[in-house]
Design a protein around this motif. Structure first.
Motif, PDB file in Angstrom:
ATOM      1  N   TRP A   1       0.784  -1.097   0.144  1.00 54.35           N
ATOM      2  CA  TRP A   1      -0.010   0.191   0.171  1.00 54.35           C
ATOM      3  C   TRP A   1       0.931   1.247   0.064  1.00 54.35           C
ATOM      4  O   TRP A   1       2.017   1.221   0.410  1.00 54.35           O
ATOM      5  N   SER A   2       0.428   2.213  -0.559  1.00 52.75           N
ATOM      6  CA  SER A   2       1.131   3.487  -0.863  1.00 52.75           C
ATOM      7  C   SER A   2       0.350   4.606  -0.035  1.00 52.75           C
ATOM      8  O   SER A   2      -1.053   4.396  -0.382  1.00 52.75           O
ATOM      9  N   GLY A   3       0.681   5.586   0.561  1.00 55.79           N
ATOM     10  CA  GLY A   3       0.256   6.545   1.103  1.00 55.79           C
ATOM     11  C   GLY A   3      -0.194   7.656   0.211  1.00 55.79           C
ATOM     12  O   GLY A   3      -1.362   8.431   0.504  1.00 55.79           O
ATOM     13  N   VAL A   4      -0.091   7.645  -1.092  1.00 56.14           N
ATOM     14  CA  VAL A   4      -0.511   8.479  -2.214  1.00 56.14           C
ATOM     15  C   VAL A   4      -1.737   7.845  -2.637  1.00 56.14           C
ATOM     16  O   VAL A   4      -1.474   6.511  -3.029  1.00 56.14           O
ATOM     17  N   PRO A   5      -2.699   8.630  -3.042  1.00 54.69           N
ATOM     18  CA  PRO A   5      -4.064   7.694  -3.533  1.00 54.69           C
ATOM     19  C   PRO A   5      -3.682   7.060  -4.887  1.00 54.69           C
ATOM     20  O   PRO A   5      -3.462   7.596  -5.956  1.00 54.69           O
ATOM     21  N   ASN A   6      -3.690   5.644  -4.746  1.00 58.25           N
ATOM     22  CA  ASN A   6      -3.645   4.998  -5.940  1.00 58.25           C
ATOM     23  C   ASN A   6      -2.667   5.199  -6.704  1.00 58.25           C
ATOM     24  O   ASN A   6      -2.776   5.226  -8.135  1.00 58.25           O
ATOM     25  N   ASP A   7      -1.320   5.356  -6.365  1.00 58.82           N
ATOM     26  CA  ASP A   7      -0.366   5.705  -7.204  1.00 58.82           C
ATOM     27  C   ASP A   7       0.367   4.619  -8.009  1.00 58.82           C
ATOM     28  O   ASP A   7       1.199   4.876  -8.753  1.00 58.82           O
ATOM     29  N   ASN A   8       0.107   3.415  -7.583  1.00 57.42           N
ATOM     30  CA  ASN A   8       0.925   2.352  -7.999  1.00 57.42           C
ATOM     31  C   ASN A   8      -0.046   1.500  -8.768  1.00 57.42           C
ATOM     32  O   ASN A   8       0.121   0.107  -8.803  1.00 57.42           O
ATOM     33  N   ILE A   9      -1.512   1.736  -8.953  1.00 59.96           N
ATOM     34  CA  ILE A   9      -2.353   1.077  -9.644  1.00 59.96           C
ATOM     35  C   ILE A   9      -3.102   1.905 -10.818  1.00 59.96           C
ATOM     36  O   ILE A   9      -3.400   3.070 -10.181  1.00 59.96           O
ATOM     37  N   VAL A  10      -3.140   1.548 -11.870  1.00 63.01           N
ATOM     38  CA  VAL A  10      -3.671   2.124 -12.896  1.00 63.01           C
ATOM     39  C   VAL A  10      -5.260   2.024 -12.820  1.00 63.01           C
ATOM     40  O   VAL A  10      -5.696   0.676 -12.853  1.00 63.01           O
ATOM     41  N   ILE A  11      -6.018   2.904 -13.086  1.00 62.68           N
ATOM     42  CA  ILE A  11      -7.641   2.728 -12.972  1.00 62.68           C
ATOM     43  C   ILE A  11      -8.028   3.767 -14.507  1.00 62.68           C
ATOM     44  O   ILE A  11      -7.508   4.566 -14.755  1.00 62.68           O
ATOM     45  N   MET A  12      -8.559   2.610 -15.212  1.00 66.36           N
ATOM     46  CA  MET A  12      -8.766   3.086 -16.682  1.00 66.36           C
ATOM     47  C   MET A  12     -10.568   3.004 -16.733  1.00 66.36           C
ATOM     48  O   MET A  12     -11.277   2.170 -16.044  1.00 66.36           O
ATOM     49  N   ILE A  13     -10.992   3.767 -17.749  1.00 66.79           N
ATOM     50  CA  ILE A  13     -12.388   3.633 -17.954  1.00 66.79           C
ATOM     51  C   ILE A  13     -12.361   3.211 -19.548  1.00 66.79           C
ATOM     52  O   ILE A  13     -11.806   4.189 -20.351  1.00 66.79           O
ATOM     53  N   ASN A  14     -13.039   2.288 -19.931  1.00 62.70           N
ATOM     54  CA  ASN A  14     -12.938   1.645 -21.332  1.00 62.70           C
ATOM     55  C   ASN A  14     -11.526   1.778 -22.002  1.00 62.70           C
ATOM     56  O   ASN A  14     -11.158   2.226 -23.167  1.00 62.70           O
ATOM     57  N   GLY A  15     -10.262   1.646 -21.039  1.00 66.09           N
ATOM     58  CA  GLY A  15      -8.971   1.311 -21.612  1.00 66.09           C
ATOM     59  C   GLY A  15      -8.195   2.745 -21.534  1.00 66.09           C
ATOM     60  O   GLY A  15      -7.149   2.750 -21.837  1.00 66.09           O
ATOM     61  N   VAL A  16      -8.983   3.643 -21.017  1.00 70.80           N
ATOM     62  CA  VAL A  16      -8.438   5.139 -21.244  1.00 70.80           C
ATOM     63  C   VAL A  16      -7.997   5.532 -19.457  1.00 70.80           C
ATOM     64  O   VAL A  16      -8.867   5.499 -18.583  1.00 70.80           O
ATOM     65  N   PRO A  17      -6.691   5.670 -19.139  1.00 64.95           N
ATOM     66  CA  PRO A  17      -6.181   5.958 -18.064  1.00 64.95           C
ATOM     67  C   PRO A  17      -6.931   7.076 -17.385  1.00 64.95           C
ATOM     68  O   PRO A  17      -7.102   8.153 -18.103  1.00 64.95           O
ATOM     69  N   GLN A  18      -7.359   7.082 -15.975  1.00 71.22           N
ATOM     70  CA  GLN A  18      -8.020   8.446 -15.381  1.00 71.22           C
ATOM     71  C   GLN A  18      -7.017   9.006 -14.264  1.00 71.22           C
ATOM     72  O   GLN A  18      -7.739   9.572 -13.506  1.00 71.22           O
ATOM     73  N   GLY A  19      -5.840   9.053 -14.681  1.00 71.33           N
ATOM     74  CA  GLY A  19      -4.846   9.451 -13.752  1.00 71.33           C
ATOM     75  C   GLY A  19      -4.832  11.020 -13.681  1.00 71.33           C
ATOM     76  O   GLY A  19      -5.390  11.577 -14.492  1.00 71.33           O
TER      77      GLY A  19
END
Length: 185
Positions: free
Chosen positions: A70-88
């Motif tokens: 786990w990292s203290g920064v919100p989801n900085d080591n896991i990619v979250i995408m919608i329909n293949g487009v990263p939402q970073g």
């Protein structure tokens, strides 16, 4: 047997049968969402084996860890995408869950690949990748839909969809409002 023939594209960016993928993959379908009655994206992700959420009550929402990391920064080591487009978030290179604006009613399925995916998605995918695939509009789908839910602890949820299909394209407008004074408030 049907589940073993499902093809997903998150693990290799091209459709592959789930049995041929050399990674830990979890598939959440529309039917799973309806059976378990998930109301938010955070609820869905918190119930995926090997993926756990830590709610530090920050403005960024729940931070997810994978396999004990786990990292203290919100989801900085896991990619979250919608329909293949990263939402970073380009400024901090993280994926705050409150910025992933997709109503649960608009989700067709969620593909979760746990483990290092940096070769495919870059340095922000050390813990894995989550791909949220939204509903596809077709002749038999609900183009116009409205729902209202009311529950205990002043819980309310409203959802509205308006859409249309033509020969060349389709469009959909989804909007949701969710509010609760539940146990975590």
């Amino acid at each position: 047997e049907d589940l073993m023939n499902v093809k997903i594209s998150t693990a290799g960016k091209s459709p592959e049968k789930i049995t041929d993928i050399p990674a830990s993959v979890v598939l959440i379908t529309r039917e799973d969402i309806e059976i378990y009655g998930y109301r938010t994206l955070a609820e869905i992700l918190q119930n995926i084996p090997g993926l756990y959420g830590i709610d530090d009550y920050s403005e960024d929402g729940i931070n997810f860890g994978v396999r004990g990391f786990w990292s203290g920064v919100p989801n900085d080591n896991i990619v979250i995408m919608i329909n293949g487009v990263p939402q970073g978030n380009d400024f901090q290179s993280n994926y705050p869950l409150n910025k992933v604006l997709v109503p649960v009613e608009a989700i067709d399925r969620i593909e979760v690949v746990r483990g290092p995916m940096s070769v495919i998605y870059g340095s922000g995918a050390f813990y894995g990748a989550i791909n949220i695939i939204t509903n596809t509009m077709s002749g038999n789908s609900h183009l116009n839909l409205a729902t209202l839910s009311v529950g205990s602890d002043n819980t309310t949820k409203m959802f509205i969809r308006d859409g249309a299909i033509s020969e060349d394209y389709y469009w959909a407008f989804n909007a949701t409002l969710y509010n609760t004074n539940g146990l975590d408030k």
